[in-house]
Design an enzyme around this catalytic site. Structure first.
Site, PDB file in Angstrom:
ATOM      1  N   ASP A 162       0.817  -1.221   0.000  1.00 24.06           N
ATOM      2  CA  ASP A 162       0.000   0.000   0.000  1.00 24.06           C
ATOM      3  C   ASP A 162       0.848   1.268   0.000  1.00 24.06           C
ATOM      4  OD1 ASP A 162      -2.499   1.327   0.012  1.00 24.06           O
ATOM      5  OD2 ASP A 162      -2.394   1.616   2.171  1.00 24.06           O
TER       6      ASP A 162
ATOM      7  N   SER B 141      -6.910   5.750  -0.342  1.00 20.35           N
ATOM      8  CA  SER B 141      -7.148   4.491  -1.047  1.00 20.35           C
ATOM      9  C   SER B 141      -8.641   4.161  -1.026  1.00 20.35           C
ATOM     10  CB  SER B 141      -6.362   3.358  -0.386  1.00 20.35           C
ATOM     11  OG  SER B 141      -4.980   3.629  -0.386  1.00 20.35           O
TER      12      SER B 141
ATOM     13  N   GLN C 149      -4.757  -1.050  -7.388  1.00 23.43           N
ATOM     14  CA  GLN C 149      -5.426  -0.165  -6.433  1.00 23.43           C
ATOM     15  C   GLN C 149      -6.010   1.043  -7.165  1.00 23.43           C
ATOM     16  OE1 GLN C 149      -3.455   2.767  -3.518  1.00 23.43           O
ATOM     17  NE2 GLN C 149      -3.855   1.000  -2.200  1.00 23.43           N
TER      18      GLN C 149
END
Length: 297
Positions: free
Chosen positions: A216, A240, A290
């Site tokens: 991430d 996110s 993502q």
């Protein structure tokens, strides 16, 4: 001397703290609680919530079935001041696959939904088209922590300076280091080596949890590259929205891994990023995707 030891933890202490953070407290049935970050900055880091949710799912699956993918949606910002509750639903236990749904909540409100799939290893067709890029080796690159420490010298006391100086359990070494104080427009591509700063246990789920945690870190920043803006300078808001990881092979997260990220598109206040993670000998061991919110201020 005791104060100094706490302010300058050893690599082993940093990794032990990460292991404790990613560990969970069982509360009976399929309910688990994740510890809060002892040095949090306010909002829960997405990689922490992902890795803890994966750990909760992992605890309800037979040990011989290994995580092969996860898909998650971030619903609300988490708060570092509170622990996170993880409730697992056992959707499938088939002959070779198991599937779990996890809802992560704080103060009665869901902050993340995650679905994870586990597979009993089997022999099958095999190929790899992806080729690891030819980039400098990690020994030839400066640790990102050194670059952040230099940047911190030019910052006033406050949250951003503390963020820059905070010791980390993962050593990142960027091939194209970002300019924290004056970002310039550049291609939506990045390469970064990473590994933990000390050895991890010889337990496969730990290494997959650490990779999930680390995955991430790079994607949204890659989507910002073409625009020359930084959320740390207050130029845009970023968060996110969803995250997916596919595990393709075995690896160790305490040995160097190359994270190759690109962002083929951004628009409508969203940015999309993709990642490929290679071992040092060129094996593709994970793929990542993502989408995040990107709003110029």
């Amino acid at each position: 001397m005791a104060t100094q030891a706490r302010s300058t933890p050893t690599p082993e202490q940093l990794v032990a703290d990460l292991m404790l953070l990613l560990d969970l407290e069982p509360r009976g049935g399929d309910l688990f609680v994740g510890r809060k970050h002892p040095d949090g900055m306010g909002r829960v880091f997405g990689g922490q919530a992902l890795a803890q949710a994966l750990g909760a799912a992992r605890r309800t699956v037979p040990a011989e079935r290994h995580t092969h993918s996860l898909h998650a949606y971030f619903l609300r910002p988490g708060n570092d001041a509170y622990p996170i509750e993880f409730r697992v639903k056992r959707d499938l236990d088939g002959r070779s696959f198991s599937n779990r749904r996890v809802v992560a909540s704080q103060q009665g409100e869901p902050i993340l939904n995650l679905t994870a799939s586990f597979h009993l290893p089997q022999e099958g067709l095999s190929h790899q088209d992806a080729v690891m890029p030819n980039v400098p080796q990690p020994e030839d690159l400066r640790p990102d922590s050194e670059i952040r420490a230099e940047v911190a010298q030019h910052l006033p006391d406050g949250p951003l300076k503390r963020f820059m100086l905070r010791p980390r359990a993962i050593d990142f070494r960027s091939v194209e280091p970002r300019d924290w104080l004056d970002p310039q427009k550049r291609p939506a591509m990045a390469h970064c080596w990473f590994r933990t700063v000390a050895q991890l246990p010889d337990y496969r789920p730990v290494h997959r949890a650490v990779l999930t945690y680390a995955s991430d870190f790079q994607l949204l920043s890659t989507a910002m590259n073409p625009h020359g803006l930084s959320m740390h300078l207050g130029q845009l808001k970023a968060a996110s929205l969803d995250h997916a990881v596919w595990f393709h092979g075995n690896f160790r997260a305490d040995e160097w891994l190359l994270y190759v990220t690109d962002s083929p598109w951004s628009g409508m206040s969203r940015g999309f990023g993709r990642g490929q993670i290679f071992t040092r000998d060129g094996r593709l061991v994970a793929s990542v995707a993502q989408e995040g919110m990107l709003r110029a201020v």
